[in-house]
Scaffold this active site. Structure first.
Site, mmCIF file in Angstrom:
data_model
loop_
_atom_site.group_PDB
_atom_site.id
_atom_site.type_symbol
_atom_site.label_atom_id
_atom_site.label_comp_id
_atom_site.label_asym_id
_atom_site.label_seq_id
_atom_site.Cartn_x
_atom_site.Cartn_y
_atom_site.Cartn_z
ATOM 1 N N LYS A 188 6.211 20.753 45.209
ATOM 2 C CA LYS A 188 6.983 22.000 45.190
ATOM 3 C C LYS A 188 7.799 21.975 43.895
ATOM 4 C CE LYS A 188 10.455 24.043 45.888
ATOM 5 N NZ LYS A 188 11.115 24.826 44.811
ATOM 6 N N GLY A 241 16.398 15.726 42.005
ATOM 7 C CA GLY A 241 17.267 16.898 41.940
ATOM 8 C C GLY A 241 18.709 16.510 42.224
ATOM 9 N N SER A 242 19.460 17.441 42.794
ATOM 10 C CA SER A 242 20.897 17.229 42.979
ATOM 11 C C SER A 242 21.168 16.361 44.212
ATOM 12 C CB SER A 242 21.576 18.585 43.152
ATOM 13 O OG SER A 242 21.050 19.215 44.300
ATOM 14 N N GLY A 246 19.387 16.422 47.815
ATOM 15 C CA GLY A 246 18.816 15.102 48.139
ATOM 16 C C GLY A 246 19.214 14.667 49.549
ATOM 17 N N GLU A 263 15.785 10.624 43.387
ATOM 18 C CA GLU A 263 16.195 10.508 41.978
ATOM 19 C C GLU A 263 17.203 11.624 41.755
ATOM 20 O OE1 GLU A 263 14.889 8.431 39.516
ATOM 21 O OE2 GLU A 263 13.914 7.388 41.147
ATOM 22 N N CYS A 297 19.792 14.381 33.401
ATOM 23 C CA CYS A 297 20.542 13.672 34.438
ATOM 24 C C CYS A 297 21.175 12.382 33.939
ATOM 25 C CB CYS A 297 19.624 13.370 35.605
ATOM 26 S SG CYS A 297 18.096 12.588 35.079
ATOM 27 N N GLU A 397 29.249 16.225 37.731
ATOM 28 C CA GLU A 397 28.129 16.488 36.821
ATOM 29 C C GLU A 397 28.164 17.964 36.407
ATOM 30 O OE1 GLU A 397 24.130 16.401 38.533
ATOM 31 O OE2 GLU A 397 23.430 15.338 36.761
HETATM 32 P P1 NAD Z 1 18.290 21.085 43.002
HETATM 33 O O1 NAD Z 1 18.617 19.937 43.886
HETATM 34 O O2 NAD Z 1 19.026 22.348 43.178
HETATM 35 O O3 NAD Z 1 16.741 21.463 43.140
HETATM 36 C C1 NAD Z 1 15.723 20.501 42.977
HETATM 37 C C2 NAD Z 1 14.512 20.945 43.748
HETATM 38 O O4 NAD Z 1 14.853 20.982 45.133
HETATM 39 C C3 NAD Z 1 13.989 22.337 43.391
HETATM 40 O O5 NAD Z 1 12.580 22.320 43.414
HETATM 41 C C4 NAD Z 1 14.517 23.184 44.533
HETATM 42 O O6 NAD Z 1 13.737 24.330 44.806
HETATM 43 C C5 NAD Z 1 14.440 22.216 45.692
HETATM 44 N N1 NAD Z 1 15.324 22.554 46.818
HETATM 45 C C6 NAD Z 1 16.459 23.307 46.809
HETATM 46 N N2 NAD Z 1 16.968 23.412 48.052
HETATM 47 C C7 NAD Z 1 16.146 22.703 48.858
HETATM 48 C C8 NAD Z 1 16.157 22.403 50.249
HETATM 49 N N3 NAD Z 1 17.099 22.875 51.064
HETATM 50 N N4 NAD Z 1 15.179 21.598 50.741
HETATM 51 C C9 NAD Z 1 14.217 21.097 49.924
HETATM 52 N N5 NAD Z 1 14.145 21.361 48.602
HETATM 53 C C10 NAD Z 1 15.103 22.149 48.074
HETATM 54 O O7 NAD Z 1 18.408 20.494 41.535
HETATM 55 P P2 NAD Z 1 18.197 21.255 40.155
HETATM 56 O O8 NAD Z 1 19.374 22.131 39.949
HETATM 57 O O9 NAD Z 1 16.824 21.820 40.120
HETATM 58 O O10 NAD Z 1 18.192 20.027 39.132
HETATM 59 C C11 NAD Z 1 19.340 19.492 38.593
HETATM 60 C C12 NAD Z 1 19.721 18.222 39.324
HETATM 61 O O11 NAD Z 1 18.636 17.294 39.287
HETATM 62 C C13 NAD Z 1 20.867 17.515 38.634
HETATM 63 O O12 NAD Z 1 21.747 16.991 39.596
HETATM 64 C C14 NAD Z 1 20.165 16.391 37.874
HETATM 65 O O13 NAD Z 1 20.999 15.333 37.531
HETATM 66 C C15 NAD Z 1 19.088 16.014 38.835
HETATM 67 N N6 NAD Z 1 17.993 15.285 38.164
HETATM 68 C C16 NAD Z 1 17.834 13.949 38.396
HETATM 69 C C17 NAD Z 1 16.828 13.226 37.743
HETATM 70 C C18 NAD Z 1 16.643 11.736 37.954
HETATM 71 O O14 NAD Z 1 15.618 11.211 37.531
HETATM 72 N N7 NAD Z 1 17.565 11.023 38.560
HETATM 73 C C19 NAD Z 1 15.987 13.896 36.854
HETATM 74 C C20 NAD Z 1 16.192 15.255 36.636
HETATM 75 C C21 NAD Z 1 17.188 15.946 37.314
#
Ligand code: NAD
Length: 495
Positions: A188, A241-242, A246, A263, A297, A397
């Site tokens: 996704k 993601g966030s 997470g 991650e 990140c 962040e």
């Molecule tokens: P996000 O958590 O908002 O979204 C990430 C993904 O999760 C997207 O595909 C989104 O559609 C999906 N998502 C959103 N709500 C969901 C739910 N309720 N259930 C399941 N999936 C859902 O994050 P973002 O704004 O896309 O990305 C930025 C964040 O990602 C920052 O915190 C960044 O630090 C982190 N990040 C971490 C790494 C790493 O390797 N540690 C790498 C890149 C980004």
């Protein structure tokens, strides 16, 4: 317009762009679509099928069918490796088109995905394809009284949820080891940036990856993402993601007892001792915090500067930041593109407002930036803030081109400042004294400590987080391949 630009535009302008499930390009069952915007001017560049739980069900069952029936899981590792090498070659051959799509979708200057994201993604497939050939699928265990061995098998269907900051690279960092191990995947992508992931499927088809081995469901996090995370038919989950999302994903996986790798975000620090080449370090950190408009990140967002180099460091960092051209990602002179969306732009600007209200002050004034000819774009000026370590901008962040600069006197004070953070992704230490640098590197609590550099990646060096930055394995290391192989012991008593 170059050929690559024309091909990228032709690909994204198919209305709507369909999902890739079971080897077929499919519309959402309900016929719904969503818009994808160019962060550089706010205009709509694509319309994409909006999947939800129904498409997730289809994708998981296609992936299950491919796992049990396509022969992908049971092929000798070197046969899979040949196909994954072909895919890597296709990524390289189409790198200009992929870089153009990524730039259009994320806003980043084209040179960045062209020089890093895309070649690194191709190399990730080669690395895991090669490694998979040497992983011992059966290892004898020497225990008196038994004939015993460990056997390793792919898990089955692996789910991946990917963020928007490095859509192509993070897709490939995620799925390459899972595929090399023999799993099938359901992905996704982020709703803001699904385009390069769909283009990737064209290449996967061309490389000869069997139908159903790779499935993509485009759609929103709360619908498609949540449906994937709670699906009882997946055997492993990887979320990038966030921390907020997470937690939700981990809760869903916990309920189904599905192993999950997280991650998550970071609030990385750089500790700068007074024996460094100040100009060189300042330029490197400005490069790190403005890369991808600061939406990285692991980047260094808290800069801890030893007091006697403070003035020289701040002066150099400010002047280098001011020299970087803010512009449209497709313009070859652009150093800093827009942030990904209006929402992200407001997030960064709100942090600056909250931080200064709490007492932080500007060393270099930030705020909204305007780019001539691209008035609707989501541009932000690079910013240097200073103030107390308790300030919201020092703790949370921001995910924009903003560094929070603080002074320290002694080594232990710097280490304590670094370790105040709840995150634990990546920090760096800068010093000519390698004894001190190594000591500090080990004292900073995080998944990654870098010395005299920041954002350092190589295949073979594990990259992952601890604390609020995640758990469950990480990426890029040799053990990442083993994360996608379950272990089974096989035992026979000898008497
Ligand atoms: P996000 O958590 O908002 O979204 C990430 C993904 O999760 C997207 O595909 C989104 O559609 C999906 N998502 C959103 N709500 C969901 C739910 N309720 N259930 C399941 N999936 C859902 O994050 P973002 O704004 O896309 O990305 C930025 C964040 O990602 C920052 O915190 C960044 O630090 C982190 N990040 C971490 C790494 C790493 O390797 N540690 C790498 C890149 C980004």
């Amino acid at each position: 317009m170059s050929t690559a630009q024309a091909e990228a535009k032709a690909f994204v302008s198919q209305m709507p762009l369909k999902m890739f499930i079971g080897g077929k390009w499919v519309d959402a069952d309900a016929g719904k679509t969503f818009e994808v915007r160019d962060p550089g001017d706010g205009g709509v560049i694509a319309r994409v099928s909006e999947g939800d739980s129904k498409e997730v069900d289809l994708a998981v069952s296609a992936a299950r069918q491919a796992f049990t029936k396509s022969g992908w899981a049971t092929k000798p590792a070197n046969d899979r490796a040949v196909i994954l090498h072909r895919l890597a070659d296709l990524i390289d051959r189409n790198r200009e088109i992929i870089a153009q799509i990524e730039s259009l979708d994320v806003g980043k200057p084209v040179a960045q995905p062209l020089g890093f994201d895309v070649p690194n993604a191709a190399q990730t497939f080669r690395y895991y394809a090669d490694l998979s050939v040497y992983v011992r699928r059966r290892e004898p265990i020497a225990v008196t009284g038994f004939e015993a061995r460990t056997a390793r098998f792919p898990y089955g269907v692996c789910g991946f949820i990917v963020p928007w900051n490095f859509p192509f690279l993070l897709l490939c960092w995620g799925i390459a080891p899972a595929l090399a191990a023999g799993n099938t995947v359901v992905v996704k992508p982020a709703e803001d940036t699904p385009l390069s992931t769909l283009y990737f499927c064209k290449l996967a088809e061309e490389a000869g990856i069997p139908a159903g081995v790779i499935n993509i469901v485009t759609g929103f996090g709360g619908a498609a993402g949540a449906a994937l995370a709670r699906h009882p038919g997946i055997n492993r989950m990887t979320f990038t993601g966030s921390p907020e999302v997470g937690r939700l994903v981990a809760e869903s996986c916990g309920r189904n007892l599905v192993p999950v790798k997280l991650e998550l975000g970071g609030k990385g620090a750089a500790v700068l001792f007074d024996d460094i080449d100040v100009d060189q370090a300042a330029d490197a950190l400005v490069g790190a915090v403005t890369l991808n408009a600061g939406q990285v990140c692991c980047t260094a967002t808290r800069w801890l500067v030893q007091e006697n180099i403070w003035d020289k460091f701040v002066e150099r960092a400010s002047s280098t930041m001011q020299s970087l051209r803010i512009g449209y990602g497709g313009d070859p002179d652009t150093a800093i593109g827009p942030v990904v969306s209006a929402k992200q732009q407001s997030r960064v600007l709100n942090f600056l407002e909250k931080g200064t209200k709490e007492g932080a002050s500007f060393l270099l004034q930030g705020g909204k930036a305007d780019v001539k000819g691209h008035e609707g774009g989501f541009y932000v000026k690079p910013t240097l803030l200073t103030g107390s370590a308790d300030n919201v901008c020092a703790r949370e962040e921001i995910f924009g081109p903003v560094a929070y600069v603080m002074r320290f006197k002694e080594e232990q004070e710097a280490v304590d400042l670094v370790n105040r953070s709840n995150y634990g992704l990546a920090n760096s230490v800068w010093s000519r004294d390698l004894g001190r640098a190594n000591r500090v590197a080990e004292a900073m609590v995080a998944g990654n400590s870098w010395i005299n550099g920041h954002n350092l990646f190589a295949h073979g060096i594990p990259y992952g987080g601890c604390n609020l930055s995640g758990f469950g394995g990480g990426v890029l290391g040799p053990d990442t391949l083993l994360d996608y192989l379950r272990e089974q012991s096989v035992v026979r008593p000898l008497s």
